[in-house]
Design an enzyme around this catalytic site. Structure first.
Site, PDB file in Angstrom:
ATOM      1  CG  ASP A  81      -9.426  -9.196  -4.062  1.00  0.00           C
ATOM      2  OD1 ASP A  81     -10.332  -9.417  -4.878  1.00  0.00           O
ATOM      3  OD2 ASP A  81      -8.529 -10.029  -3.803  1.00  0.00           O
ATOM      4  CB  CYS A 130     -12.726 -14.966  -6.452  1.00  0.00           C
ATOM      5  SG  CYS A 130     -12.614 -15.467  -4.740  1.00  0.00           S
ATOM      6  N   PRO A 184      -3.106 -12.795   0.728  1.00  0.00           N
ATOM      7  CG  PRO A 184      -2.424 -14.705  -0.451  1.00  0.00           C
ATOM      8  CD  PRO A 184      -3.644 -13.917  -0.087  1.00  0.00           C
ATOM      9  N   GLY A 185      -1.486 -11.137  -0.822  1.00  0.00           N
ATOM     10  CA  GLY A 185      -0.703 -10.153  -1.556  1.00  0.00           C
ATOM     11  C   GLY A 185      -0.563 -10.368  -3.055  1.00  0.00           C
ATOM     12  CB  SER A 186      -2.419 -12.298  -5.664  1.00  0.00           C
ATOM     13  OG  SER A 186      -2.697 -13.347  -4.804  1.00  0.00           O
TER      14      SER A 186
END
Ligand SMILES: C[S@@+](CC[C@H](N)C(=O)[O-])C[C@H]1O[C@@H](n2cnc3c(N)ncnc32)[C@H](O)[C@@H]1O
Length: 311
Positions: free
Chosen positions: A186, A239, A119-121
């Site tokens: 990512d 992650c 979502p764009g972190s």
């Protein structure tokens, strides 16, 4: 977090990876995650004054390796007025590392591709490092998640942006080859490192899942490398701490494309080097330059980050 069940195979793998430190690793997996906020400098111009004001209301602790992020004792920062104004982004401290590892600057000369952006972190963080200059192409294959990406780009005042919906597992058009100066992958992953905030992660976990994701991640990195200019930088992050999704993906990239691993130097960040052997298979010695962020080392989520240069 009381009775989290650690699968026995998960335990065995981390015993192999960590030896004696496995106990402290598993203890940290059960500890709740400290809340962390990133100050959005695209909106907040006087950060000292902003922090002074927050400091009067909450207990803040500087994230040692990122000048614009703080641990905060608020139970739900999503209810803070600053969140509604887009002045703070709620982002785990370890998730701040991939944009820092890229060679971004506020000079406006970078053409960046964020391959899995929603979502764009990290897209919003990259825009802030670039001071809204240059250009970021933020891509994601999921239409639903792209909606959240658009919302965040608007809330956080990101202007240097184009949004695309390319499926990075499929071959990308050749006209996109060798175009970008920097790329962030990512990657979608098993999220092992997020267990401190989402204990369901371990109920979905299996080695079969890790192997399935590894195939997907290799396809994504291959296409991303094709899009990178010669001498450009690609940061690959997940992650998760599973070698199948990390070192094995980078080993594949090193063995098949013209890329080399670069050292990542971030002050005040405790890291462990990448592994060079897994399941009896030798991997490239250069994987030592990859970084493993274990939850117990910086009191964060778990993360894996690698910096590649196209040669
Ligand atoms: C780890 S999340 C990205 C998080 C994001 N970078 C951030 O910092 O907010 C992985 C993303 O990859 C996207 N994704 C999964 N498969 C993809 C594919 N084949 N091509 C492009 N994006 C994909 C997912 O929709 C998901 O949004």
């Amino acid at each position: 977090m009381g009775d989290i069940v650690i699968p026995s195979e998960f335990n065995e793998r981390y015993s192999k990876l960590l030896g004696e430190d496995n106990k402290i690793f598993l203890d940290f997996c059960k500890k709740p995650l400290k809340k962390c906020i990133r100050i959005n400098t695209l909106k907040v111009k006087n950060t000292d004054k902003f922090i002074e004001n927050l400091d009067e209301r909450y207990k803040l602790e500087k994230v040692p390796f990122c000048p614009y992020a703080y641990f905060i004792d608020h139970l739900n920062p999503g209810k803070m007025p600053e969140y509604f104004f887009g002045e703070i982004y709620i982002q785990d401290a370890a998730s701040l590392i991939p944009p820092i590892a890229l060679n971004l600057n506020p000079d406006g000369d970078e053409f960046v591709f964020d391959a899995c952006a929603a979502p764009g972190s990290k897209t919003t963080q990259m825009a802030q490092i670039m001071n809204n200059k240059g250009c970021i192409v933020a891509n994601d294959a999921s239409n639903d998640r792209i909606k959240a990406l658009f919302f965040n780009l608007e809330s956080y005042g990101v202007m240097n942006i184009i949004v695309t919906g390319i499926n990075m597992e499929r071959p990308v058009p050749e006209k996109l080859y060798n175009k970008f100066t920097q790329i962030l992958v990512d990657a979608p992953c098993s999220c092992e490192g997020t267990v401190r905030k989402d204990r369901k992660v371990l109920s979905r976990w299996s080695v079969r899942l890790l192997n399935f994701l590894s195939v997907q991640q290799k396809k994504i990195i291959k296409n991303a490398i094709n899009m990178l200019k010669k001498d450009g930088i690609l940061v690959y992050s997940t992650c998760t701490l599973a070698p199948e999704e990390n070192e094995e993906v980078i080993d594949y990239a090193l063995g098949n494309f013209d890329v080399e691993v670069e050292e990542i130097e971030i002050k005040n960040l405790k890291i462990r080097e990448g592994i060079t052997e897994w399941n009896g298979n030798d991997l490239s010695k250069d994987l030592k330059k990859c970084i493993r962020i274990y939850p117990q080392d910086n009191d964060t989520e778990g993360f894996f980050v690698t910096k590649l240069r196209k040669i």
